[in-house]
Enzyme design. Sequence first.
Site, PDB file in Angstrom:
ATOM      1  N   HIS A   1       5.627  -3.301  -1.580  1.00 15.10           N
ATOM      2  CA  HIS A   1       4.478  -4.067  -2.051  1.00 15.10           C
ATOM      3  C   HIS A   1       3.956  -5.029  -0.983  1.00 15.10           C
ATOM      4  CE1 HIS A   1       1.648  -5.174  -4.979  1.00 15.10           C
ATOM      5  NE2 HIS A   1       2.425  -5.198  -6.055  1.00 15.10           N
TER       6      HIS A   1
ATOM      7  N   ASP B   1      -0.730  -2.285  -2.187  1.00 15.41           N
ATOM      8  CA  ASP B   1      -0.890  -2.791  -3.548  1.00 15.41           C
ATOM      9  C   ASP B   1      -0.728  -1.643  -4.538  1.00 15.41           C
ATOM     10  OD1 ASP B   1      -1.345  -5.413  -2.767  1.00 15.41           O
ATOM     11  OD2 ASP B   1      -3.483  -5.062  -2.466  1.00 15.41           O
TER      12      ASP B   1
END
Length: 414
Positions: free
Chosen positions: A387, A391
Amino acid sequence: MSETIVMPKLGMTMTEGTIVEWYKEVGEPVNEGESVLMISSEKLNQDVEAPITGILLAKNANVDDQLEVGATIAIIGEEGEVPVTNEAKADQPSASREEAANPSANLVKTEQNKVKGSRIFITPLARKMVKENNLDKDLIKGTGGNGRITKRDIQRVLASGYDYQAESQVAAALAVPAPAANYESIGEGLNPMRKAIARNMRRSLGQTAQLTLHRKANADSLIDFQKVLRNKIETADLDVKLTLTVLIARATVLALQDLKKMNSHYQDGQLTEFDEVHLGIATSLDDGLLVPVVKDAHQKTIGALAKEIKEISTKARNGQASGDLLTGSTFTITNLGASGIEYFTPILNTPETGILGVGAFQDELILDEEGKVKSVKKIPLSLTFDHQIADGALAAEFLSTLVNYIENPYLLVL
């Protein structure tokens, strides 16, 4: 002149090796290229060969001893020669008479050389920015791994000047330091492979922000496509074993070329996106897991991909995988479908940005376009990604792209 045999580095994550067996004893002759001993690395067993022809003068380790990569294992030379290791040669005095007579002058010279020759780590992009903005990299303190100067360091200097370093140092002094991760102590008491897996998994979880998305794909068209290709292969009498894993691997390669940010490494503060796809195929062993790599998978046809996946998996299971075969992947696939697992959360094979988990087929009832109930086969997909780099929207787009290739399999040959 004697030569040393050192512990080789067989893989990107290898830090130490274990002596498994000696083929030669001290005093015995050896030929250049002849196997002297077997070592067990983090992932495989491999013979270590003699660099020259001569006599085995000394052994620096016994069976079951562990040595760090680069450490001297043995010395080979001429009969009667006194063995001298590379480390001992480096320690031999080389100062001139003038320096020996004037220790203070020698100290000054040493300190000057230390300052002048100190190594500065800097990423290629940061180096380019230093040159473009006429900056002095000696005045910039890197905040990346090993003190590496990164793009962010240059941006801070351009925004606040060199003095921002002092503010950062004050803030760092006031902050309570987090305890450093000691990955070397992980896995103690386990065999070398399990120890390596333990360290790599803990390191992966400690250095990344991992998130897993799950999605199903309708596999009916892919299964029909596999049957068509198998008939063609059989008619042509080709030696190709076409599995659904191969077709999913091909679909993954194409999806990675469409979304290159998922085909990337994040290491030492530097993100590198690759045009080439080097696909890791997680392979289960009796006592662990290896990830042999299909190099340049984007250049291979489905048939070539099928042959290579079978070949590298067989080598991994038989303990024949070389260090080169186990390194360099840009993305990894792990398949637990044969174990009946549907969804799971695979752990990243760092420094990769993503890893795809493939589960067991599931039969589901759906309504077709005419409103009639029919049974379809769905394949569960689990995408773990970093992450920090991607995204959820990008990861979801990657899964959607992959599903499109699986549900429209003729795109795999276009």
